[in-house]
Write an enzyme that holds these catalytic residues in place. Structure first.
Site, short mmCIF file in Angstrom:
data_model
loop_
_atom_site.label_atom_id
_atom_site.label_comp_id
_atom_site.label_asym_id
_atom_site.label_seq_id
_atom_site.Cartn_x
_atom_site.Cartn_y
_atom_site.Cartn_z
N SER A 67 -43.57 -33.83 22.76
CA SER A 67 -44.87 -33.15 22.57
C SER A 67 -44.85 -32.25 21.34
O SER A 67 -43.81 -31.72 20.95
CB SER A 67 -45.21 -32.30 23.79
OG SER A 67 -45.31 -33.08 24.95
N1 SAH Z 1 -42.36 -33.05 28.15
C1 SAH Z 1 -41.97 -34.06 27.17
C2 SAH Z 1 -43.14 -34.89 26.70
C3 SAH Z 1 -43.07 -36.17 27.35
S1 SAH Z 1 -44.19 -37.44 26.95
C4 SAH Z 1 -41.24 -33.46 26.00
O1 SAH Z 1 -41.14 -32.23 25.92
O2 SAH Z 1 -40.71 -34.22 25.21
C5 SAH Z 1 -44.61 -37.90 28.60
C6 SAH Z 1 -43.49 -38.42 29.47
O3 SAH Z 1 -44.06 -38.63 30.76
C7 SAH Z 1 -42.88 -39.74 29.04
O4 SAH Z 1 -41.50 -39.58 28.89
C8 SAH Z 1 -43.22 -40.69 30.19
O5 SAH Z 1 -42.22 -41.65 30.45
C9 SAH Z 1 -43.38 -39.71 31.35
N2 SAH Z 1 -44.17 -40.20 32.48
C10 SAH Z 1 -45.34 -40.90 32.46
N3 SAH Z 1 -45.76 -41.12 33.72
C11 SAH Z 1 -44.84 -40.55 34.57
C12 SAH Z 1 -44.72 -40.45 35.99
N4 SAH Z 1 -45.60 -40.98 36.83
N5 SAH Z 1 -43.64 -39.79 36.48
C13 SAH Z 1 -42.72 -39.25 35.67
N6 SAH Z 1 -42.78 -39.31 34.32
C14 SAH Z 1 -43.83 -39.96 33.76
#
Ligand code: SAH
Length: 219
Positions: A67
């Site tokens: 993010s």
């Molecule tokens: N917080 C992260 C940003 C992640 S992007 C950071 O600081 O880098 C969003 C993430 O959500 C992705 O890795 C994706 O695989 C995950 N994601 C999407 N749907 C999900 C679900 N149902 N349960 C857990 N993770 C999920």
């Protein structure tokens, strides 16, 4: 272990990033100070570490993203946690947001759908191993095992608010979640559980997250 070397150049870039976030409206000094302490470049692929202190999202493996720092700071500010607050993060991704929450003193449970991402995040988060529990699974259902939480932060965009997450909040607890009718465009929503049955809803600015998948996410 990833390369954890900090350099004067990276330190300088972090200070500039913090100033940029302040100018963009981040006011919580604890959050700004956490951004200043966490080496974001450690969560980047080695060849791209020079981009770590731009205020921008960046692609990581498995078509996911780390993010944007503004977004991480904005969500971290909205959940208003205290030291030792019990927090659930849905979407561990790179682990950067998790590191910021740990620096803020959270007892953190973080759920990720894509196992290899969780494995590499675990390496980056090793220093917080007493504070962060990493779980592989579908976070759109929450994490009943450790509920209720003082705060739940969702870092992927959902089509609607999963009701099950509201049930996992303590009274006074907050859910911060990007919601949008389009897969890649959301408004940031904060729900505060004011009492057992009473919830307050606030709407903040526009954001672009990758889609939340799983039972209560996008199909
Ligand atoms: N917080 C992260 C940003 C992640 S992007 C950071 O600081 O880098 C969003 C993430 O959500 C992705 O890795 C994706 O695989 C995950 N994601 C999407 N749907 C999900 C679900 N149902 N349960 C857990 N993770 C999920």
């Amino acid at each position: 272990m990833l390369d954890s070397i900090d350099t004067p150049v990276f330190k300088g870039k972090r200070i500039k990033l913090v100033n940029e976030l302040r100018e963009k409206g981040i006011v919580n000094e604890d959050v700004l100070s956490a951004i200043n302490r966490v080496m974001r470049h450690r969560f980047f692929p080695k060849d791209f570490q020079q981009f770590a202190y731009r205020d921008a999202a960046f692609p990581i493996d498995h078509e996911q993203t780390i993010s944007q720092p503004f977004t991480v700071a904005f969500q971290s500010q909205l959940i208003e946690i205290q030291k030792n607050s019990k927090v659930l993060e849905i979407g561990t991704g790179s682990g950067y947001q998790a590191a910021i929450l740990a620096e803020l003193g959270a007892e953190l449970y973080t759920v990720e759908y894509i196992k290899p991402l969780l494995v590499s995040a675990a390496k980056c988060l090793f220093k917080y191993k007493n504070q962060i529990k990493l779980i592989h699974g579908d976070g759109s259902k929450g994490l009943i095992k450790y509920a209720p939480y003082d705060a739940i932060i969702v870092t992927a965009g959902a089509p609607t608010i999963p009701k099950v997450l509201l049930k996992q909040l303590k009274p006074g607890g907050k859910l911060v979640i990007p919601i949008g009718a389009e897969r890649n465009e959301q408004k940031m929503i904060r729900i505060t559980r004011e009492s057992e049955k009473k919830f307050k809803r606030e709407v903040f600015g526009d954001f672009k997250f990758i889609p939340l998948v799983g039972e209560n996410g996008w199909k």
